[in-house]
Design a protein around this motif. Structure first.
Motif, PDB file in Angstrom:
ATOM      1  N   PRO A 202       0.799  -1.231   0.000  1.00  0.00           N
ATOM      2  CA  PRO A 202       0.000   0.000   0.000  1.00  0.00           C
ATOM      3  C   PRO A 202       0.831   1.280   0.000  1.00  0.00           C
ATOM      4  O   PRO A 202       0.451   2.267  -0.633  1.00  0.00           O
ATOM      5  N   HIS A 203       1.988   1.270   0.675  1.00  0.00           N
ATOM      6  CA  HIS A 203       2.783   2.487   0.743  1.00  0.00           C
ATOM      7  C   HIS A 203       3.509   2.794  -0.575  1.00  0.00           C
ATOM      8  O   HIS A 203       4.052   3.884  -0.733  1.00  0.00           O
ATOM      9  N   ARG A 204       3.493   1.835  -1.523  1.00  0.00           N
ATOM     10  CA  ARG A 204       4.131   2.069  -2.822  1.00  0.00           C
ATOM     11  C   ARG A 204       3.123   2.141  -3.955  1.00  0.00           C
ATOM     12  O   ARG A 204       3.522   2.329  -5.114  1.00  0.00           O
ATOM     13  N   ILE A 205       1.845   1.998  -3.672  1.00  0.00           N
ATOM     14  CA  ILE A 205       0.875   1.823  -4.741  1.00  0.00           C
ATOM     15  C   ILE A 205       0.810   3.033  -5.676  1.00  0.00           C
ATOM     16  O   ILE A 205       0.757   2.876  -6.903  1.00  0.00           O
ATOM     17  N   VAL A 206       0.834   4.238  -5.142  1.00  0.00           N
ATOM     18  CA  VAL A 206       0.742   5.428  -5.997  1.00  0.00           C
ATOM     19  C   VAL A 206       1.955   5.518  -6.921  1.00  0.00           C
ATOM     20  O   VAL A 206       1.820   5.727  -8.135  1.00  0.00           O
ATOM     21  N   ALA A 207       3.141   5.336  -6.370  1.00  0.00           N
ATOM     22  CA  ALA A 207       4.363   5.412  -7.173  1.00  0.00           C
ATOM     23  C   ALA A 207       4.388   4.310  -8.228  1.00  0.00           C
ATOM     24  O   ALA A 207       4.805   4.540  -9.374  1.00  0.00           O
ATOM     25  N   SER A 208       3.939   3.121  -7.870  1.00  0.00           N
ATOM     26  CA  SER A 208       3.949   2.016  -8.834  1.00  0.00           C
ATOM     27  C   SER A 208       2.957   2.258  -9.964  1.00  0.00           C
ATOM     28  O   SER A 208       3.253   1.957 -11.129  1.00  0.00           O
ATOM     29  N   LEU A 209       1.798   2.789  -9.646  1.00  0.00           N
ATOM     30  CA  LEU A 209       0.818   3.100 -10.687  1.00  0.00           C
ATOM     31  C   LEU A 209       1.363   4.175 -11.632  1.00  0.00           C
ATOM     32  O   LEU A 209       1.162   4.111 -12.849  1.00  0.00           O
ATOM     33  N   GLU A 210       2.041   5.163 -11.084  1.00  0.00           N
ATOM     34  CA  GLU A 210       2.625   6.208 -11.924  1.00  0.00           C
ATOM     35  C   GLU A 210       3.708   5.637 -12.843  1.00  0.00           C
ATOM     36  O   GLU A 210       3.826   6.041 -14.005  1.00  0.00           O
ATOM     37  N   ASP A 211       4.483   4.684 -12.337  1.00  0.00           N
ATOM     38  CA  ASP A 211       5.499   4.043 -13.176  1.00  0.00           C
ATOM     39  C   ASP A 211       4.841   3.178 -14.249  1.00  0.00           C
ATOM     40  O   ASP A 211       5.344   3.086 -15.378  1.00  0.00           O
ATOM     41  N   LEU A 212       3.726   2.544 -13.917  1.00  0.00           N
ATOM     42  CA  LEU A 212       2.988   1.776 -14.919  1.00  0.00           C
ATOM     43  C   LEU A 212       2.535   2.687 -16.053  1.00  0.00           C
ATOM     44  O   LEU A 212       2.656   2.352 -17.234  1.00  0.00           O
ATOM     45  N   ALA A 213       2.018   3.859 -15.690  1.00  0.00           N
ATOM     46  CA  ALA A 213       1.564   4.814 -16.709  1.00  0.00           C
ATOM     47  C   ALA A 213       2.732   5.296 -17.560  1.00  0.00           C
ATOM     48  O   ALA A 213       2.614   5.427 -18.780  1.00  0.00           O
ATOM     49  N   ALA A 214       3.872   5.542 -16.922  1.00  0.00           N
ATOM     50  CA  ALA A 214       5.036   6.050 -17.649  1.00  0.00           C
ATOM     51  C   ALA A 214       5.556   5.029 -18.654  1.00  0.00           C
ATOM     52  O   ALA A 214       5.997   5.395 -19.750  1.00  0.00           O
ATOM     53  N   GLU A 215       5.499   3.744 -18.309  1.00  0.00           N
ATOM     54  CA  GLU A 215       6.061   2.720 -19.180  1.00  0.00           C
ATOM     55  C   GLU A 215       5.042   2.113 -20.141  1.00  0.00           C
ATOM     56  O   GLU A 215       5.375   1.813 -21.291  1.00  0.00           O
TER      57      GLU A 215
END
Length: 280
Positions: free
Chosen positions: A165-178
């Protein structure tokens, strides 16, 4: 090894405690020992089931050291149940080393069917289920996470990830970037529990939903991303885009040239970069 013990791999509920199977309860009540990832957590489950058995801790930090002990117990004829904190043992949880060594020494290993977050999420996602790949947890640091995602850019199968949960926002943003904002995905959270939710849509739409509701940044999370669609000749960049890219490549590294070309023409930099790689 007719007199040797059996190693049972026993799934436990991922949320709803009533998802424990009758066979799992029977095995847990009959074995001599239970090897648990977290004995305190597992004791709560056993107490609820009315089962009293000796618990031994086997987790990612001591598994290598515990293998000899497991083999010795099986050799003495003791049956052992291996459980994780939740779900099916070995699926992003400890146990691989123990099972590998037990198989190598000829001991009987029996796996029981049961709860598993990735299959629960996949079956309810609405994404393709005929072929999929499970990638476990993405790397904690953004740089490594994006490298992992880049390697999956053209993966045609539905991709499944676990995330904290503490990484979910950053991981979603990286998904969008890639993968781009428009790639379809599903985020399953707190599966089988009281506050179970599924967020569906494009990656951008799921990000918006998570940012709008802080509750979506809590609990156990499974991310499912649609595979890369089949490519066709229509996916190739236009002649104008190719011309710009070729000019910039004369002076810049390919990745930078692709990024600038994408910015000039409003294209997706990752798609353009991957196309250029394939042309080399």
């Amino acid at each position: 090894m007719s007199d040797a013990g059996i190693l049972y791999l026993v799934p436990t509920p991922i949320g709803n405690i009533d998802d424990i199977t009758e066979r799992a309860k029977q095995v847990l009540a009959s074995v001599d020992l239970i090897a648990a990832e977290d004995t305190r957590h597992s004791q709560t489950l056993l107490r609820h089931l009315g089962i009293e058995r000796k618990l031994v801790s086997i987790h990612e930090h001591n598994e290598q050291q515990k293998v000899a002990w497991v083999l010795e117990q099986l050799q003495q004829g003791h049956n052992i149940a291996l459980i994780s904190d939740a779900g099916t043992p070995l699926i992003s949880d400890p146990g691989f080393i123990v099972v590998r060594e037990c198989r190598a020494k000829g001991f009987n290993v029996t796996a029981l069917p049961g709860a598993c977050a990735l299959t629960v999420a996949l079956s309810a996602s609405g994404l393709a289920t005929d072929r999929f790949c499970f990638e476990g947890f993405l790397p904690a640091k953004s740089g490594q996470r994006r490298k992992t995602l880049q390697s999956l850019l053209n993966e045609p199968r539905t991709m499944i990830f676990y995330e904290s949960p503490h990484r979910i926002v950053a991981s979603l943003e990286d998904l969008a970037a890639e993968f781009g904002n428009e790639r379809q995905m599903v985020m399953g959270r707190e599966l089988t529990k009281q506050f179970e939710t599924y967020l569906t849509g494009s990656i951008a739409e799921v990000i918006a939903q998570v940012n709008a509701d802080s509750n979506q940044q809590r609990g156990e999370i499974v991310l499912l991303v649609a595979g890369c669609p089949n490519k066709s000749d229509d996916d190739a960049p236009s002649a104008e885009v190719i011309a710009t890219l070729n000019v910039l490549r004369e002076e810049l590294p390919l990745k930078k040239a692709a990024a600038l070309t994408a910015k000039i023409h409003g294209a997706r930099k990752n798609t353009l970069y991957q196309w250029a790689i394939e042309q080399q």
